[in-house]
Design a protein around this motif. Structure first.
Motif, PDB file in Angstrom:
ATOM      1  N   ILE A 198       8.566   1.662   0.567  1.00  0.00           N
ATOM      2  CA  ILE A 198       9.547   1.303  -0.460  1.00  0.00           C
ATOM      3  C   ILE A 198       9.462  -0.176  -0.808  1.00  0.00           C
ATOM      4  O   ILE A 198       9.383  -0.566  -1.978  1.00  0.00           O
ATOM      5  N   ALA A 202       7.816  -3.019  -4.142  1.00  0.00           N
ATOM      6  CA  ALA A 202       8.888  -3.736  -4.841  1.00  0.00           C
ATOM      7  C   ALA A 202       8.655  -5.242  -4.802  1.00  0.00           C
ATOM      8  O   ALA A 202       8.803  -5.936  -5.821  1.00  0.00           O
ATOM      9  N   THR A 348      12.554   1.784  -4.967  1.00  0.00           N
ATOM     10  CA  THR A 348      11.646   0.654  -5.151  1.00  0.00           C
ATOM     11  C   THR A 348      12.007  -0.133  -6.405  1.00  0.00           C
ATOM     12  O   THR A 348      12.009  -1.371  -6.407  1.00  0.00           O
TER      13      THR A 348
END
Length: 400
Positions: A198, A202, A348
């Motif tokens: 995740i 990001a 994300t």
């Protein structure tokens, strides 16, 4: 060279929960290194997760330990290696096993603010010296536990001090970034990959959108997974990935313009000593919730990226800590795992947007004292723990 009967063997060990404990062992060993011929020899126990961080430190050999029959295995190493004292960071079970063998133990607790009565049985409250790292706030739930420590000694932050000085503040946008995910794994975490799946895309997407051209990703990531995650998203033009030994990590940290890190306390304190602008990525565990809050409070500005409420609410996790750290971790790990499997792209995206927002605030708040947290707790802890260890060895008497 010291004669064999004058060399004192010290066992070192850190809990297999992230890399912070190994960074602290490294800092203490470095503090001992400059002393005049202390005649010390080091062997390592367990700490499989943290051994790469200690590359280059003078640990002569490592001993794996079984999950069962720990006391017998520790006793055998103590006998065979003639262990005279031990330095243990956060691994209460191992500290107790060493103490049961008659080995004087220096226990380093870098998270004294975390414990409640539900954690009491896991802590070596009767260690020969219990070094608790100073913190900016000590919640009342901790008071009863720490009051029962037999020989409590408060120490400054146990971090490497080195020779690099804090850099002057810069008004220019960052060009080089360091993304740090730390050790990632924990004993009760079956699938540790949810967090990087995740958070890493990001962070990289946010840095690319912000115009950062060069980034290194540090952390306990297998090369294949790291490559897949980097390839899956828009990333800065020059993106490298690889675990770093402690000294290498500090070199990278000192050279970067901005740090994006999961909020492990050792990393936040080391970044503060160098004055590195820092963004706290979402927390991986219970202690990192506290760390991120303490850090932002000391700075006077919020540089944390929180999880979306659908993953978990920090206050819900904190409310469960009265039942022991494990109950809170169930909420944290469960929320991250569900998000990684059921809503990874949406999560994300939300984290990416929040990282970008914090990066934007860094430019609008140029007067932030990035060393405020480190200043509040001091930087002399590694030397102070080294002093305690030398004192304890002196009290242990001659080697027979």
């Amino acid at each position: 060279m010291k004669a064999d009967d004058e060399v004192r063997t010290v066992a070192v060990a850190g809990v297999d929960f992230g890399w912070g404990s190994s960074g602290k062992i490294s800092a203490v060993l470095s503090a001992l290194h400059g002393r005049r011929d202390p005649g010390l020899r080091f062997v390592g126990l367990a700490s499989g997760l943290g051994r790469p961080v200690l590359a280059g430190q003078p640990v002569e050999r490592w001993f794996d330990l079984p999950d069962g029959e720990l006391a017998a295995a520790v006793a055998e190493v103590v006998r065979a290696e003639r262990v005279r004292a031990a330095l243990v960071v956060l691994d209460g079970r191992l500290a107790k096993a060493l103490g049961s063998c008659g080995v004087p133990v220096v226990f380093v607790d870098s998270l004294p603010f975390l414990w409640t009565d539900g954690d009491r049985d896991d802590l070596p409250l009767d260690a020969d010296v219990y070094c608790a790292q100073r913190c900016v706030e000590l919640p009342p739930e901790c008071a009863g536990v720490l009051a029962d420590v037999r020989r409590l000694r408060w120490v400054d932050a146990v971090i490497a001090t080195g020779t690099a000085a804090a850099r002057p503040a810069s008004a220019r946008p960052p060009r080089r970034a360091l993304v740090n995910l730390g050790g990632l794994r924990a004993p009760q975490l079956a699938d540790w990959s949810g967090y990087p799946r995740i958070v890493l895309p990001a962070a990289l997407e946010a840095l690319a959108a912000y115009g950062v051209g060069e980034v290194h990703v540090a952390g306990n990531l297998p090369a294949r997974l790291a490559g897949q995650l980097v390839d899956s998203c828009p990333a800065p033009v020059t993106t490298t990935v690889g675990a770093l030994a402690h000294d290498e990590f500090l070199d990278r940290l000192g050279a970067c313009d901005v740090l994006l890190t999961s909020p492990g306390l050792t990393t936040l304190l080391e970044a503060g000593r160098l004055g590195v602008p820092t963004v706290c990525l979402p927390p991986q565990n219970l202690s990192q919730i506290f760390n991120g809050r303490f850090h932002s409070r000391a700075l006077g500005t919020d540089v944390r990226v929180a999880w979306p409420k659908a993953v978990f609410a920090e206050d819900d996790a904190l409310a469960l800590r009265s039942e022991g750290e494990g109950r809170a971790l169930d909420v944290i790990y469960g929320g991250i795992a569900r998000a990684a499997e059921q809503s990874r792209r949406e999560t994300t995206t939300a984290v990416r947007q929040d990282v970008l927002a914090v990066l934007g605030r860094l430019e609008t708040e140029p007067g932030v004292d990035w060393g405020a947290l480190t200043t509040a707790v001091g930087t002399g802890g590694a030397a102070q723990v080294a002093d305690v260890l030398v004192e304890l060895l002196g009290a242990a008497g001659p080697v027979h």
